[in-house]
Design an enzyme around this catalytic site. Sequence first.
Site, short mmCIF file in Angstrom:
data_model
loop_
_atom_site.label_atom_id
_atom_site.label_comp_id
_atom_site.label_asym_id
_atom_site.label_seq_id
_atom_site.Cartn_x
_atom_site.Cartn_y
_atom_site.Cartn_z
N GLY A 57 0.82 -1.21 0.00
CA GLY A 57 0.00 0.00 0.00
C GLY A 57 0.85 1.25 0.00
O GLY A 57 2.01 1.23 0.42
N GLY A 59 1.45 5.27 1.38
CA GLY A 59 1.38 5.82 2.74
C GLY A 59 2.57 5.42 3.60
O GLY A 59 2.68 5.86 4.75
N HIS A 60 3.46 4.57 3.04
CA HIS A 60 4.65 4.13 3.80
C HIS A 60 5.93 4.80 3.28
O HIS A 60 7.03 4.37 3.60
CB HIS A 60 4.82 2.61 3.70
CG HIS A 60 3.62 1.84 4.12
ND1 HIS A 60 3.01 2.04 5.34
CD2 HIS A 60 2.89 0.88 3.49
CE1 HIS A 60 1.96 1.23 5.43
NE2 HIS A 60 1.87 0.52 4.32
N LYS A 110 5.57 -8.12 2.42
CA LYS A 110 5.29 -7.98 3.85
C LYS A 110 4.13 -8.90 4.21
O LYS A 110 3.20 -9.08 3.42
CB LYS A 110 4.96 -6.52 4.19
CG LYS A 110 6.09 -5.55 3.87
CD LYS A 110 5.88 -4.16 4.44
CE LYS A 110 4.68 -3.44 3.89
NZ LYS A 110 4.74 -3.22 2.42
N ASP A 115 -1.48 -8.63 0.65
CA ASP A 115 -0.22 -8.67 -0.10
C ASP A 115 0.14 -10.10 -0.48
O ASP A 115 0.56 -10.38 -1.61
CB ASP A 115 0.92 -8.05 0.74
CG ASP A 115 0.81 -6.53 0.83
OD1 ASP A 115 -0.18 -5.97 0.31
OD2 ASP A 115 1.70 -5.90 1.42
N HIS A 222 -0.41 0.49 9.36
CA HIS A 222 -1.61 0.80 8.58
C HIS A 222 -2.63 1.50 9.45
O HIS A 222 -3.83 1.41 9.20
CB HIS A 222 -2.21 -0.48 7.97
CG HIS A 222 -1.26 -1.17 7.05
ND1 HIS A 222 -0.51 -2.25 7.45
CD2 HIS A 222 -0.91 -0.90 5.77
CE1 HIS A 222 0.26 -2.63 6.44
NE2 HIS A 222 0.03 -1.83 5.42
N SER A 448 21.48 41.36 23.07
CA SER A 448 22.13 42.52 23.69
C SER A 448 23.52 42.17 24.16
O SER A 448 24.48 42.91 23.93
CB SER A 448 21.32 43.01 24.91
OG SER A 448 20.02 43.33 24.53
N THR A 496 16.95 51.10 17.01
CA THR A 496 17.76 50.23 17.88
C THR A 496 18.70 51.10 18.69
O THR A 496 18.69 52.32 18.56
CB THR A 496 18.62 49.25 17.04
OG1 THR A 496 19.63 50.01 16.36
CG2 THR A 496 17.79 48.46 16.04
N ASP A 559 13.07 53.51 22.08
CA ASP A 559 13.67 52.18 22.09
C ASP A 559 14.47 51.97 23.37
O ASP A 559 15.32 52.80 23.71
CB ASP A 559 14.59 52.01 20.87
CG ASP A 559 15.28 50.67 20.89
OD1 ASP A 559 14.61 49.66 20.70
OD2 ASP A 559 16.51 50.65 21.13
#
EC number: 2.7.1.28
Length: 580
Positions: A57, A59-60, A110, A115, A222, A448, A496, A559
């Site tokens: 399948g 998805g792996h 598998k 399968d 799965h 800083s 700054t 600032d």
Amino acid sequence: MEPQKKLINSVESCVDEALCGLVRASGGQSLLKGHRVVVRSDLQSLRGKVALVSGGGSGHEPAHGGYIGAGMLSAAVAGAVFASPPPASILAAILCMHNAGASGVLLVVKNYTGDRLNFGLAAEQARNQGVAVDMVIVADDCAFDLPSKAGRRGLCGTVFIHKLAGALAEEGCSLEHIVSRVREALKGIGTLGVSLSPCSVPGCLPSFQLPPGDMELGLGIHGEPGIKRSKVASADQVVETMLDHMTNPNSQSHLPLKAGDSVVLCVNNLGALSCLEMAVVTRAAIGCLESRGVLVARAMSGSFMTSLEMAGVSLSLMRADGELLRLFDADTSAPAWPNLSSACVSGRGYITEPPVMQTRPQDDTQVEGPLSPLMRRALEKVCSALLEKQEELNSLDRASGDGDCGTTHAQAARAAQEWLQGHVVPGCPGRLLSVLSGLVEEKMGGSSGALYSLFLTAAAGHVTQGQSDAAAWARAVHAGTQAMRRYGGADPGDRTMLDALCPVAEELMKLTTASPGGQKAVLRSAVQKASLGAEATRHMTARAGRASYIAADRVTLPDPGAVAVTAILRAVLETLEEEK
């Protein structure tokens, strides 16, 4: 409840588009027209060799298409997401290999019923057409103490088989020889998964519900739930639990493992763990195996056989002798196979000694000089001024940042006060600036701390014991300011501390030509410029620093960095004014 969002075009097209994306990006792969089959694009190189076909399948990913290349698979057949591929496509892949001149075809399957049936049917049909076909079934799952009649599931250990069989095929071994070697290796392979979340097939709801803070042990790939649910523990504890379960002799599906055994470890991301978590789990797995006296010969960590976006990991182990390691290390052009070292993981020294660093300037023994008392008074006054302004600076910073500007300046001031209590102030101004640079780098933190440390480090080289007149100080301030601009990336007008500092550096350059009598006037003017520069930041749009991420209309205060710089310079000026 809505199905989870996926970054796809449509549920119907996602598998075909994913296969197309894989093949377009991999020069060594090609799609078989009319089928969800990926094949090597250099099929002519299979002549006289055994071809390897696997699949399952979708998805792996990267399994199985990512393992196509010289030294691994010759073809991979994909089904829909988590669904077995159709026999017609499997047969097309087998015949494609046969027509390319392969001496035989090995199917790596598998252990799932769909399968087995579909690959089995295609194998029988191919045999009827005169193709030499054999099939090995991978069943490496260690989850169930008493496996059902269906047997153990095929998991990430399958990737080990792709590699071993692929290396043997590349060497020209016969189909019978490859099958017997692989079946032997399978006895020493085991896998177990754990997950912190389920996954969802495109267009569907999640496969099972897992409450926050829970994890599922022994699940498949799965989306099916596992054998045991528990609270999420630390990575070390989870790995310990997994290895205990995998090697528990009371379980019928355990992997026999004893001290002195040598293994290949695969830490497989089931889809959604971060690379950072994966590295933590890899460290835990190597350490846990070594603590049991097991030698980790090789370790691979990454996404090898996933379950869509499942946030989990599986551990696969393969007992390995020198010959298996030789096959494991053999070259392959498969894009998803990692670029591994052939050095043994266990027993390798992996710590490098750092260079011998110079002692920190703040730890050095200092020698006093004529300027020491004045510089001490100036520094004490600067520290007091910053501590007095702590709340004011924090308050200004809350409007545009994270509200800690006063706290970080106070940390630096306290570090300097503490240092003054235990040390004499050096007569060389550059030495004092180096000390202060070391203190702010270590104690102030944040950007800083880095900016002040840059300023002080760059300035220090311009004021030495023999060269500390007004012009030298002017050049020092100029050099420090330039260093801040170069590495910080800000300019005047960006709201700054540079809006206070740059006008000062410019004004102080007048000291290089001013008469001794006119120096105080230049200093007063410089502090005035700093104050005006800080005040002007009220009406500026921040273009650097954290404030640049805040909406401009919300920031109407000065600032805090520029206000702090002004306070520091004013404290220095006041000290000099008090001098006779």
